[in-house]
Design a protein around this motif. Structure first.
Motif, PDB file in Angstrom:
ATOM      1  N   MET A 189      -5.877  28.440  56.886  1.00  0.00           N
ATOM      2  CA  MET A 189      -5.073  27.995  58.015  1.00  0.00           C
ATOM      3  C   MET A 189      -3.863  27.182  57.531  1.00  0.00           C
ATOM      4  O   MET A 189      -2.748  27.430  57.965  1.00  0.00           O
ATOM      5  N   ILE A 190      -4.123  26.233  56.648  1.00  0.00           N
ATOM      6  CA  ILE A 190      -3.036  25.369  56.178  1.00  0.00           C
ATOM      7  C   ILE A 190      -2.017  26.182  55.372  1.00  0.00           C
ATOM      8  O   ILE A 190      -0.816  25.917  55.436  1.00  0.00           O
ATOM      9  N   TRP A 191      -2.499  27.191  54.615  1.00  0.00           N
ATOM     10  CA  TRP A 191      -1.580  28.021  53.832  1.00  0.00           C
ATOM     11  C   TRP A 191      -0.669  28.828  54.742  1.00  0.00           C
ATOM     12  O   TRP A 191       0.499  29.056  54.414  1.00  0.00           O
ATOM     13  N   THR A 192      -1.206  29.267  55.877  1.00  0.00           N
ATOM     14  CA  THR A 192      -0.390  30.010  56.840  1.00  0.00           C
ATOM     15  C   THR A 192       0.711  29.124  57.396  1.00  0.00           C
ATOM     16  O   THR A 192       1.876  29.545  57.482  1.00  0.00           O
ATOM     17  N   ILE A 193       0.364  27.895  57.755  1.00  0.00           N
ATOM     18  CA  ILE A 193       1.348  26.957  58.295  1.00  0.00           C
ATOM     19  C   ILE A 193       2.420  26.654  57.253  1.00  0.00           C
ATOM     20  O   ILE A 193       3.615  26.647  57.561  1.00  0.00           O
ATOM     21  N   ILE A 194       1.992  26.427  56.022  1.00  0.00           N
ATOM     22  CA  ILE A 194       2.951  26.131  54.949  1.00  0.00           C
ATOM     23  C   ILE A 194       3.875  27.321  54.720  1.00  0.00           C
ATOM     24  O   ILE A 194       5.092  27.157  54.576  1.00  0.00           O
ATOM     25  N   ILE A 238       4.734  29.668  56.891  1.00  0.00           N
ATOM     26  CA  ILE A 238       5.656  29.784  58.023  1.00  0.00           C
ATOM     27  C   ILE A 238       6.766  28.738  57.927  1.00  0.00           C
ATOM     28  O   ILE A 238       7.936  29.044  58.150  1.00  0.00           O
ATOM     29  N   LEU A 239       6.406  27.516  57.578  1.00  0.00           N
ATOM     30  CA  LEU A 239       7.415  26.461  57.468  1.00  0.00           C
ATOM     31  C   LEU A 239       8.381  26.723  56.319  1.00  0.00           C
ATOM     32  O   LEU A 239       9.585  26.479  56.449  1.00  0.00           O
ATOM     33  N   LEU A 290       9.937  18.936  59.442  1.00  0.00           N
ATOM     34  CA  LEU A 290       8.660  19.644  59.568  1.00  0.00           C
ATOM     35  C   LEU A 290       8.089  20.010  58.204  1.00  0.00           C
ATOM     36  O   LEU A 290       6.879  19.924  57.981  1.00  0.00           O
ATOM     37  N   ALA A 323       4.517  18.784  56.733  1.00  0.00           N
ATOM     38  CA  ALA A 323       3.522  19.748  56.253  1.00  0.00           C
ATOM     39  C   ALA A 323       3.110  19.431  54.823  1.00  0.00           C
ATOM     40  O   ALA A 323       1.929  19.525  54.477  1.00  0.00           O
ATOM     41  N   PHE A 350      -0.648  18.420  53.627  1.00  0.00           N
ATOM     42  CA  PHE A 350      -1.290  19.222  52.581  1.00  0.00           C
ATOM     43  C   PHE A 350      -1.788  18.334  51.445  1.00  0.00           C
ATOM     44  O   PHE A 350      -2.921  18.477  50.986  1.00  0.00           O
TER      45      PHE A 350
END
Length: 44
Positions: free
Chosen positions: A1-6, A8-9, A29, A33, A37
């Protein structure tokens, strides 16, 4: 999940550099992030 957010950002950050969209918001942002992390990695 966190890798997806990173991911995207980071993509949004690169697009922001290329097209100058959203100005400083993308950078803020990305920094948030990165802090989240790092905090998550330290706790594990």
């Amino acid at each position: 999940m966190i890798w997806t957010i990173i991911g995207i950002l980071l993509l949004a950050w690169i697009i922001g550099f290329l097209f100058e969209v959203a100005g400083g918001l993308i950078h803020i942002l990305l920094v948030i992030a990165l802090v989240v992390f790092i905090a998550k990695m330290i706790r594990n």
